[in-house]
Design a protein around this motif. Structure first.
Motif, PDB file in Angstrom:
ATOM      1  N   MET A  88     -12.791  -4.538  -8.641  1.00 48.50           N
ATOM      2  CA  MET A  88     -12.324  -5.269  -7.461  1.00 48.50           C
ATOM      3  C   MET A  88     -10.913  -4.829  -7.074  1.00 48.50           C
ATOM      4  N   VAL A  89     -10.044  -4.631  -8.048  1.00 45.95           N
ATOM      5  CA  VAL A  89      -8.671  -4.186  -7.772  1.00 45.95           C
ATOM      6  C   VAL A  89      -8.689  -2.781  -7.176  1.00 45.95           C
ATOM      7  N   ARG A  90      -9.487  -1.883  -7.742  1.00 48.87           N
ATOM      8  CA  ARG A  90      -9.591  -0.519  -7.212  1.00 48.87           C
ATOM      9  C   ARG A  90     -10.084  -0.550  -5.757  1.00 48.87           C
ATOM     10  N   GLY A  91     -11.091  -1.357  -5.491  1.00 48.09           N
ATOM     11  CA  GLY A  91     -11.605  -1.484  -4.128  1.00 48.09           C
ATOM     12  C   GLY A  91     -10.562  -2.033  -3.180  1.00 48.09           C
ATOM     13  N   LEU A  92      -9.808  -3.014  -3.626  1.00 43.84           N
ATOM     14  CA  LEU A  92      -8.742  -3.574  -2.797  1.00 43.84           C
ATOM     15  C   LEU A  92      -7.700  -2.517  -2.458  1.00 43.84           C
ATOM     16  N   LEU A  93      -7.260  -1.768  -3.459  1.00 42.41           N
ATOM     17  CA  LEU A  93      -6.245  -0.740  -3.219  1.00 42.41           C
ATOM     18  C   LEU A  93      -6.780   0.368  -2.318  1.00 42.41           C
ATOM     19  N   LYS A  94      -8.031   0.769  -2.511  1.00 42.08           N
ATOM     20  CA  LYS A  94      -8.620   1.792  -1.636  1.00 42.08           C
ATOM     21  C   LYS A  94      -8.705   1.299  -0.201  1.00 42.08           C
ATOM     22  N   ASN A  95      -9.064   0.038  -0.006  1.00 46.49           N
ATOM     23  CA  ASN A  95      -9.133  -0.506   1.350  1.00 46.49           C
ATOM     24  C   ASN A  95      -7.748  -0.657   1.967  1.00 46.49           C
ATOM     25  N   LEU A  96      -6.749  -0.985   1.166  1.00 49.16           N
ATOM     26  CA  LEU A  96      -5.378  -1.035   1.686  1.00 49.16           C
ATOM     27  C   LEU A  96      -4.911   0.343   2.146  1.00 49.16           C
ATOM     28  N   VAL A  97      -5.270   1.381   1.386  1.00 44.94           N
ATOM     29  CA  VAL A  97      -4.922   2.748   1.792  1.00 44.94           C
ATOM     30  C   VAL A  97      -5.627   3.084   3.102  1.00 44.94           C
ATOM     31  N   ARG A 125      -5.140   4.925  -9.700  1.00 46.70           N
ATOM     32  CA  ARG A 125      -5.379   4.728 -11.143  1.00 46.70           C
ATOM     33  C   ARG A 125      -4.061   4.518 -11.887  1.00 46.70           C
ATOM     34  N   ARG A 126      -3.024   5.252 -11.502  1.00 46.20           N
ATOM     35  CA  ARG A 126      -1.718   5.102 -12.140  1.00 46.20           C
ATOM     36  C   ARG A 126      -1.154   3.708 -11.887  1.00 46.20           C
ATOM     37  N   ILE A 127      -1.247   3.252 -10.660  1.00 46.53           N
ATOM     38  CA  ILE A 127      -0.754   1.918 -10.309  1.00 46.53           C
ATOM     39  C   ILE A 127      -1.531   0.854 -11.078  1.00 46.53           C
ATOM     40  N   MET A 128      -2.840   1.020 -11.156  1.00 46.28           N
ATOM     41  CA  MET A 128      -3.659   0.051 -11.885  1.00 46.28           C
ATOM     42  C   MET A 128      -3.286   0.013 -13.362  1.00 46.28           C
TER      43      MET A 128
END
Length: 65
Positions: free
Chosen positions: A11-20, A37-40
């Motif tokens: 869910m976090v990865r999806g959120l960050l990808k959508n923010l990008v 991945r680094r941020i996560m």
């Protein structure tokens, strides 16, 4: 409870990808995904605080290059 227990990283990865996508107008490429991945990895021990993740994303090479 099951989503949080088993799928938090997804869910976090999806959120960050959508923010990008929303903020840059383009899909995340391979370099962007590595930065995500680094941020996560950096934010996971803290429980993925939204404010710090957004700040790290905006300060990352995704936005500075």
């Amino acid at each position: 409870t099951l989503l949080v227990k088993h799928y938090t990283d997804d869910m976090v990865r999806g959120l960050l990808k959508n923010l990008v996508l929303y903020s840059t107008g383009r899909r995340a490429d391979v370099e962007d995904l590595a930065e995500i991945r680094r941020i996560m990895a950096e934010q996971k021990p803290r429980g993925y605080p939204l404010r710090e993740m957004v700040q790290a994303l905006v300060c990352s090479s995704i936005f500075t290059k």
